[in-house]
Design an enzyme around this catalytic site. Structure first.
Site, mmCIF file in Angstrom:
data_model
loop_
_atom_site.group_PDB
_atom_site.id
_atom_site.type_symbol
_atom_site.label_atom_id
_atom_site.label_comp_id
_atom_site.label_asym_id
_atom_site.label_seq_id
_atom_site.Cartn_x
_atom_site.Cartn_y
_atom_site.Cartn_z
ATOM 1 C CE1 TYR A 1 4.388 -7.048 3.410
ATOM 2 C CE2 TYR A 1 3.793 -9.355 3.726
ATOM 3 C CZ TYR A 1 3.738 -8.190 2.978
ATOM 4 O OH TYR A 1 3.038 -8.173 1.799
ATOM 5 C CG ASP B 1 -1.986 -1.122 1.103
ATOM 6 O OD1 ASP B 1 -2.676 -1.162 0.077
ATOM 7 O OD2 ASP B 1 -2.094 -1.949 2.026
#
Length: 244
Positions: free
Chosen positions: A109, A51
């Site tokens: 992540y 994003d």
């Protein structure tokens, strides 16, 4: 012929990875460079989207060409045409049935959070939370997230999917001075899932939630039960792994 590209980017100035109408995205930058090189549109297919303001250390994407090409020269050409906040690290040939998204077996992540004084230098790369947290309570809460669960409570509320089941292999939390670094490894992550988990763990660290409240949040399958979404700038796609 199919090729796999590994690349990194600073997401600060982008509206995310995936191309969108009238938006500046990482995918647009790379596909624009390929258009200039080959004088035709070439689509790249990534392991997943990130994003706006989210970074990547090792994003992966595949694309197809009609012929073999010098991959070193191609890498050099793309890097000469794209912005300096994106860098192609490697291009390699893969099997024609390979898919950068559907063949993923593990993603990693990391999320960085500052619990010390405000740091203007790193404001685009580390979430400036700037308050102390109860680290031990967070570590206890993390244990309830490990394993295979329905993570509907931790994804975007307007997404209707058939499958919210994901497996988190591990979540590690490292504190170095005032920097907290969360490392998430799993077989895949839903949109906003890592940021929503971090936001919930922050509430545990604030003692607004108990560690074992994570169990109720998971079982509820209700986004409203979890914490707010943590800021995007602290999130990095660190690595993507495939079967050999």
């Amino acid at each position: 012929m199919r090729y796999l590209m590994t690349f990194s980017y600073d997401g600060t100035n982008y509206n995310g990875y995936q191309k969108q109408p009238n938006k500046n995205t990482v995918q647009d930058q790379i596909e624009g460079a390929l258009l200039k090189i080959f004088s035709k549109e070439i689509s790249i297919h990534a392991s997943g989207r990130t994003d706006a303001k989210v970074h990547a250390l090792n994003q992966k994407a595949h694309f197809d060409l009609e012929k073999e090409i010098d991959l070193y020269k191609l890498k050099k050409s793309i890097n000469s045409l794209i912005n300096d906040d994106i860098y192609i690290k490697e291009i390699e040939k893969v099997n024609d049935d390979f898919h950068a998204r559907f063949n993923v077996v593990e993603k990693t992540y990391i999320y960085k959070l500052n619990v010390g004084s405000y740091d203007p230098i790193n404001r685009n790369y580390i979430y400036q939370y700037n308050k102390e947290l109860d680290i031990e309570s967070i570590k206890k809460a993390i244990k309830y997230l490990i394993g295979t669960h329905n993570f509907k409570s931790f994804t975007k509320t307007d997404i209707e999917k058939d499958d919210y089941i994901r497996t988190i292999y591990s979540i590690d939390l490292l504190k170095e001075d005032n920097l907290l670094t969360f490392t998430f490894k799993g077989n895949g992550f839903l949109r906003y899932m890592v940021r929503n988990i971090v936001g919930t763990l922050i509430q545990v660290g604030e003692n607004k939630l108990k560690s074992d409240d994570i169990l109720h949040i998971i079982e509820s399958e209700d986004r409203k039960e979890a914490g707010k979404t943590a800021n995007p700038e602290g999130l990095y796609l660190k690595d993507v792994k495939y079967n050999n």
